[in-house]
Write an enzyme that holds these catalytic residues in place. Sequence first.
Site, PDB file in Angstrom:
ATOM      1  CG  ASP A 121      12.942 -41.544  32.549  1.00  0.00           C
ATOM      2  OD1 ASP A 121      12.914 -42.657  31.995  1.00  0.00           O
ATOM      3  OD2 ASP A 121      13.239 -40.512  31.924  1.00  0.00           O
ATOM      4  CB  SER A 122      17.110 -43.045  31.787  1.00  0.00           C
ATOM      5  OG  SER A 122      16.276 -42.513  30.786  1.00  0.00           O
ATOM      6  CB  CYS A 152      12.287 -45.651  32.580  1.00  0.00           C
ATOM      7  SG  CYS A 152      13.585 -46.082  31.406  1.00  0.00           S
ATOM      8  CD  GLU A 206      17.515 -36.482  28.908  1.00  0.00           C
ATOM      9  OE1 GLU A 206      18.264 -35.767  29.569  1.00  0.00           O
ATOM     10  OE2 GLU A 206      16.597 -37.175  29.428  1.00  0.00           O
ATOM     11  CB  CYS A 265      10.571 -43.956  24.751  1.00  0.00           C
ATOM     12  SG  CYS A 265      11.921 -43.026  25.525  1.00  0.00           S
ATOM     13  CG  HIS A 321      13.160 -39.226  27.115  1.00  0.00           C
ATOM     14  ND1 HIS A 321      13.296 -40.197  28.075  1.00  0.00           N
ATOM     15  CD2 HIS A 321      14.153 -38.324  27.348  1.00  0.00           C
ATOM     16  CE1 HIS A 321      14.337 -39.900  28.844  1.00  0.00           C
ATOM     17  NE2 HIS A 321      14.873 -38.775  28.424  1.00  0.00           N
TER      18      HIS A 321
END
Length: 282
Positions: free
Chosen positions: A13-14, A76, A155, A187, A189
Site C-alpha cells: 500500500d502507499s 491500495c 496517517e 480506500c 485507509h
Amino acid sequence: MNSAKENPIGVFDSGLGGLTVLKEISKILPHEDVIYFGDTARVPYGPRSRETILKYTFQAINFLLTKNVKAIVIACNTATARALVEAQSVYDVPIIGVIKAGARAACKYTKNLKVGVIGTEGTIKSKAYNTEIQKIKKDVEVFAKACPLFVPITEEGWSNTDVAKLTAKRYLKELKDAEVDSIVLGCTHYPLLKRTIGEEVGEEIKLVNPARETAYELKDILVSEDMENDKNDEGSCEYYVSDINERFSSIAKEFLKKDIENPKLVQIHKFNKVRIDGFKEE
Ligand code: DGL
C-alpha cells in the site's frame, strides 16, 4: 511437494492503509507469512497521475519479488484502479487488487440499489468501482465521492478526533442526501476511520470494507493453485517502508492489537527492473 507453498504473500500500500487488508488476511489465512511494504515516503498516491502510480506500483512489485513472494495483494485502491491490469499482464505471479472484491461485497449487501463509494481522487476519477459494480449488478446506482483529506488524517493518527468528524460531515452529506443504503470504503485507509464515518452516517447505512472479500479471493487463488502454506504455526509478518517514521509502528500496533517488528527501510526507487510504457527509468 510444491515449494511455493512456504513462500510469503506480498502486500503493498502507499502507507499504512494496507494494514486493514493485512488484518483480514491474517484472520482468513493464519498460517501464511506476509511481507508488507508501505510506501510511506511517497504517500498519498491519491492525487498522483496514472504514470506515477504505475511506476510506484511496479517498483513495489519488483521489491516484493526479491522476497520470493508467491502472490501479491495490491492493498491500495488507487494502485488497483491505476495499475492492476498492467501489473497482471507483466508478471507471472498471481496479483490481486481490492476493487473487484469491494464491488462484490457492495452488490451482495445493497437492497435499495443505491451504493455510495468513497475513495481518493485517483480511484474516484478512474470510475473503477462504477465499472465493477455495474458488471455485477447493472441496475445499481453508484454515488461516488472523493475524500482526499481522509488519508492524511489517518496517517497523522487523528482518526477519532474532531478534525476527522468535521471532515466526515462535510464529505458524506451528499451520500446521505442520495439515500444510499451502503458505502464502500474504497480506500484501504478508511477502515481506520470506520467509527467516525459510522457515527456520521448512522447505523442504517452499512459500511462495506473490501478487505475481507479480498482475503477470501486470495485464499481461493492459493487453494486453486495448491499454494496454501501447510504449516501449523501462526504466520509471521515482516514490515518494510520507504521512510521510517514512528507513526507507522504506533498506528500499526494500535490497529493490529499486537506488537509488531520494527519496519525496515527500503530504497524503493532503486527497484526499477521492469520498464513500462508511460515512464522513463531514472
Ligand atoms: N490507501 C490507498 C487507497 O486505498 C491510498 C491512499 C493514498 O495514498 O492516497 O487508495
